[in-house]
Design a protein around this motif. Sequence first.
Motif, short mmCIF file in Angstrom:
data_model
loop_
_atom_site.label_atom_id
_atom_site.label_comp_id
_atom_site.label_asym_id
_atom_site.label_seq_id
_atom_site.Cartn_x
_atom_site.Cartn_y
_atom_site.Cartn_z
N UNK A 34 64.22 50.01 -12.19
CA UNK A 34 64.13 50.67 -13.42
C UNK A 34 65.51 51.36 -13.89
N UNK A 35 66.13 51.69 -12.86
CA UNK A 35 67.48 52.25 -13.03
C UNK A 35 68.53 51.45 -13.54
N UNK A 36 68.28 50.07 -13.08
CA UNK A 36 69.41 48.92 -13.46
C UNK A 36 69.12 48.70 -14.82
N UNK A 37 68.12 48.63 -15.14
CA UNK A 37 67.29 48.25 -16.53
C UNK A 37 67.78 49.21 -17.47
N UNK A 38 67.58 50.57 -17.05
CA UNK A 38 68.06 51.59 -18.11
C UNK A 38 69.52 51.51 -18.13
N UNK A 39 70.12 51.39 -16.97
CA UNK A 39 71.75 51.35 -17.07
C UNK A 39 72.33 50.30 -17.93
N UNK A 40 71.68 48.84 -17.99
CA UNK A 40 71.89 48.01 -18.64
C UNK A 40 71.78 48.34 -20.30
N UNK A 41 70.61 48.81 -20.53
CA UNK A 41 70.12 49.18 -21.86
C UNK A 41 71.04 50.33 -22.43
N UNK A 42 71.86 51.09 -21.49
CA UNK A 42 72.54 52.36 -22.22
C UNK A 42 73.97 51.66 -22.19
N UNK A 43 74.50 50.59 -21.43
CA UNK A 43 75.52 49.98 -21.81
C UNK A 43 75.66 49.34 -23.07
N UNK A 44 74.58 48.59 -23.15
CA UNK A 44 74.34 47.81 -24.51
C UNK A 44 74.40 48.88 -25.62
N UNK A 45 73.70 49.88 -25.66
CA UNK A 45 73.76 51.03 -26.71
C UNK A 45 75.31 51.40 -26.88
N UNK A 46 75.94 51.58 -25.73
CA UNK A 46 77.42 52.11 -25.61
C UNK A 46 78.28 51.42 -26.60
N UNK A 47 78.26 49.87 -26.11
CA UNK A 47 78.98 48.79 -26.89
C UNK A 47 78.41 48.84 -28.06
N UNK A 48 77.23 48.84 -28.73
CA UNK A 48 76.99 49.02 -30.08
C UNK A 48 77.62 50.10 -30.83
N UNK A 49 77.55 51.05 -30.33
CA UNK A 49 78.26 52.42 -30.65
C UNK A 49 79.58 52.26 -30.86
N UNK A 50 80.35 51.73 -30.07
CA UNK A 50 81.99 51.30 -30.33
C UNK A 50 81.99 50.27 -31.34
N UNK A 51 81.27 49.26 -31.43
CA UNK A 51 81.44 48.45 -32.75
C UNK A 51 81.31 49.04 -33.68
N UNK A 52 80.15 49.99 -34.00
CA UNK A 52 79.98 50.65 -34.98
C UNK A 52 81.22 51.62 -35.62
N UNK A 53 82.02 52.18 -34.56
CA UNK A 53 83.07 53.11 -34.72
C UNK A 53 84.28 52.11 -35.18
N UNK A 54 84.22 50.83 -34.45
CA UNK A 54 85.31 50.06 -34.70
C UNK A 54 85.33 49.37 -36.16
#
Length: 81
Positions: A34-54
């Motif tokens: 579950x922790x690995x799944x959450x980590x992957x999801x949060x990493x994806x959210x982080x990348x999405x946030x960076x893309x929106x800011x860019x």
Amino acid sequence: MKKTILLFALVLFASASGCASREGSAVGGALGGAAVGVGAYEYSAHRQMQQVENDYKAGRINKKEYEIRKSQIEKGSLFQK
């Protein structure tokens, strides 16, 4: 960052305390997965946030669209607030 460290410590504690029995080992494995799944999801959210800011900085989206997309990402994330 503090939440990530706390989550890691919690998973480490749960997996270490679960090694005493077969059931505990299964629970530890489930928590680790579950922790690995959450980590992957949060990493994806982080990348999405960076893309929106860019996109906003590059002028591809306006302020209103930026705020909408940022809000959507934050609603689906535990750590992107």
